[in-house]
Design a protein around this motif. Sequence first.
Motif, PDB file in Angstrom:
ATOM      1  N   PRO A 172       0.848  -1.199   0.000  1.00 16.49           N
ATOM      2  CA  PRO A 172       0.000   0.000   0.000  1.00 16.49           C
ATOM      3  C   PRO A 172       0.881   1.247   0.000  1.00 16.49           C
ATOM      4  N   PRO A 173       0.314   2.414  -0.235  1.00 15.72           N
ATOM      5  CA  PRO A 173       1.129   3.636  -0.230  1.00 15.72           C
ATOM      6  C   PRO A 173       1.774   3.884   1.139  1.00 15.72           C
ATOM      7  N   THR A 174       2.922   4.526   1.114  1.00 15.61           N
ATOM      8  CA  THR A 174       3.591   4.926   2.351  1.00 15.61           C
ATOM      9  C   THR A 174       2.965   6.230   2.862  1.00 15.61           C
ATOM     10  N   VAL A 175       3.525   6.769   3.932  1.00 18.14           N
ATOM     11  CA  VAL A 175       3.021   8.019   4.487  1.00 18.14           C
ATOM     12  C   VAL A 175       3.393   9.179   3.559  1.00 18.14           C
ATOM     13  N   PRO A 176       2.463  10.069   3.227  1.00 19.42           N
ATOM     14  CA  PRO A 176       2.805  11.245   2.403  1.00 19.42           C
ATOM     15  C   PRO A 176       3.870  12.088   3.101  1.00 19.42           C
ATOM     16  N   LEU A 195       3.912  11.887  -2.647  1.00 25.06           N
ATOM     17  CA  LEU A 195       3.549  10.515  -2.303  1.00 25.06           C
ATOM     18  C   LEU A 195       4.027   9.581  -3.412  1.00 25.06           C
ATOM     19  N   ALA A 196       5.009   8.753  -3.081  1.00 26.09           N
ATOM     20  CA  ALA A 196       5.573   7.836  -4.074  1.00 26.09           C
ATOM     21  C   ALA A 196       4.601   6.709  -4.380  1.00 26.09           C
ATOM     22  N   ASP A 197       4.637   6.243  -5.623  1.00 26.13           N
ATOM     23  CA  ASP A 197       3.798   5.123  -6.036  1.00 26.13           C
ATOM     24  C   ASP A 197       4.493   3.803  -5.713  1.00 26.13           C
ATOM     25  N   PRO A 198       3.846   2.902  -4.983  1.00 26.59           N
ATOM     26  CA  PRO A 198       4.432   1.574  -4.794  1.00 26.59           C
ATOM     27  C   PRO A 198       4.606   0.865  -6.135  1.00 26.59           C
ATOM     28  N   VAL A 232      -0.910  16.156  -9.636  1.00 29.45           N
ATOM     29  CA  VAL A 232      -0.635  17.286 -10.529  1.00 29.45           C
ATOM     30  C   VAL A 232       0.619  17.075 -11.359  1.00 29.45           C
ATOM     31  N   ALA A 233       1.576  16.304 -10.839  1.00 32.22           N
ATOM     32  CA  ALA A 233       2.795  16.021 -11.602  1.00 32.22           C
ATOM     33  C   ALA A 233       3.601  14.970 -10.865  1.00 32.22           C
ATOM     34  N   GLY A 234       3.978  13.888 -11.563  1.00 32.23           N
ATOM     35  CA  GLY A 234       4.828  12.874 -10.950  1.00 32.23           C
ATOM     36  C   GLY A 234       4.229  12.323  -9.671  1.00 32.23           C
ATOM     37  N   THR A 235       4.913  12.573  -8.557  1.00 28.76           N
ATOM     38  CA  THR A 235       4.436  12.084  -7.262  1.00 28.76           C
ATOM     39  C   THR A 235       3.825  13.201  -6.427  1.00 28.76           C
ATOM     40  N   THR A 236       3.547  14.347  -7.032  1.00 29.01           N
ATOM     41  CA  THR A 236       2.983  15.499  -6.310  1.00 29.01           C
ATOM     42  C   THR A 236       1.466  15.515  -6.443  1.00 29.01           C
ATOM     43  N   TRP A 237       0.801  15.698  -5.290  1.00 32.88           N
ATOM     44  CA  TRP A 237      -0.667  15.773  -5.233  1.00 32.88           C
ATOM     45  C   TRP A 237      -1.074  17.138  -4.694  1.00 32.88           C
ATOM     46  N   ARG A 238      -2.306  17.556  -5.030  1.00 32.99           N
ATOM     47  CA  ARG A 238      -2.795  18.873  -4.604  1.00 32.99           C
ATOM     48  C   ARG A 238      -4.286  18.787  -4.283  1.00 32.99           C
ATOM     49  N   ALA A 239      -4.699  19.600  -3.318  1.00 30.21           N
ATOM     50  CA  ALA A 239      -6.120  19.710  -2.979  1.00 30.21           C
ATOM     51  C   ALA A 239      -6.388  21.105  -2.444  1.00 30.21           C
ATOM     52  N   THR A 240      -7.597  21.590  -2.632  1.00 28.02           N
ATOM     53  CA  THR A 240      -8.043  22.852  -2.037  1.00 28.02           C
ATOM     54  C   THR A 240      -9.118  22.519  -1.000  1.00 28.02           C
TER      55      THR A 240
END
Length: 252
Positions: A172-176, A195-198, A232-240
Motif C-alpha cells: 500500500p502507499p507509504t506516508v505522504p 507521495l511515491a507510487d508503490p 498534478v505532476a509525478g508524485t505530487t498531489w494537490r487539494a483545495t
Amino acid sequence: AEVTGCDVQIGTSLSWAFADLEDGPSRMGRGWFAVIDGLVGNSACQVRIRARNDAENGPWSDTMQFRTSEVPSEPLVVLCLSRTPTNLSLQWLLHDPDGAPVTECDVQVATSFAWASASFSDEGSPKKTDDETWRCQLAGLEGNREYQVRIRGRNDSGDGAWLVQHFRTSEPPTVPSALRCVRRMLDAVTIEWDLADPEGAPVEACEVLMQRSAFSTWGSAAFPVAGAPARVAGTTWRATVCGLERGVEHRM
C-alpha cells in the motif's frame, strides 16, 4: 576374417541380457555404434560388447558403465519481473540436461498447511521464452503479502529438484511527505504533498482529514468542485480545502 557383427548386453541385478536396440550395431568408419532402447531415465547401466566374425564370437569387453539423461537441476536466477496487488510475473533459468530437454515446469504456492498448484493469468502458465528461460504470471493473489513459491522442471527422465523463493505483491502507499500550503484564502487553503507510487500499484486517490484544534476529532475535509485531491505532476498531489474558519489554525 572381417568382423561381421557385434553383440551388446546390459547388466541386470543377477545376470546379463541382450540389449533392446533401437539402431545398430552398425559399422561407422573404423568403429561400430548402437542405440540402446528401453532404459530408465536418470539411472546407471552396465554394458559389455563383443564382436564376431565367420569363425566365432570374440571375448566380452570389460564392463563399462553409462548413465542415461538426468532430471532437471534446480532452477536458477529466479526474478520477479513485475508485480501488482494480485499478480507476480516470474522468470527463471533452467538448464536442459544432455539428451533430455525440459518439457514443462511446475509452480506451487505455499498455503497454511501444504503446497498447492499456483493459479495463472490468461496465457500466464509456465512457458519457455528463450533457449533455457521460462516465465509465468501468478494470479489471484492478495496485495501486500509475502508468498512462498517453489518451482521445478520436468523432462522425459522425471521431475527435477524444487527451488523455493519468497516474493511479495505490491504494498500500500507509504506516508505522504512534504505537506505544504501553497495558497491561502479567507476560508480555504490549497495544499500539496508528495507521495511515491508503490511498485506495480500506483496511488489512485488520497484522503484528506482536518482537525480544527488539538482537542477536536478528525473529520473529512470539504473541497470545492475542482479542488478534490488530484495528482498534478509525478508524485505530487494537490487539494483545495474549503469551509475553514477565518483566522483559525487547522491541522491536516
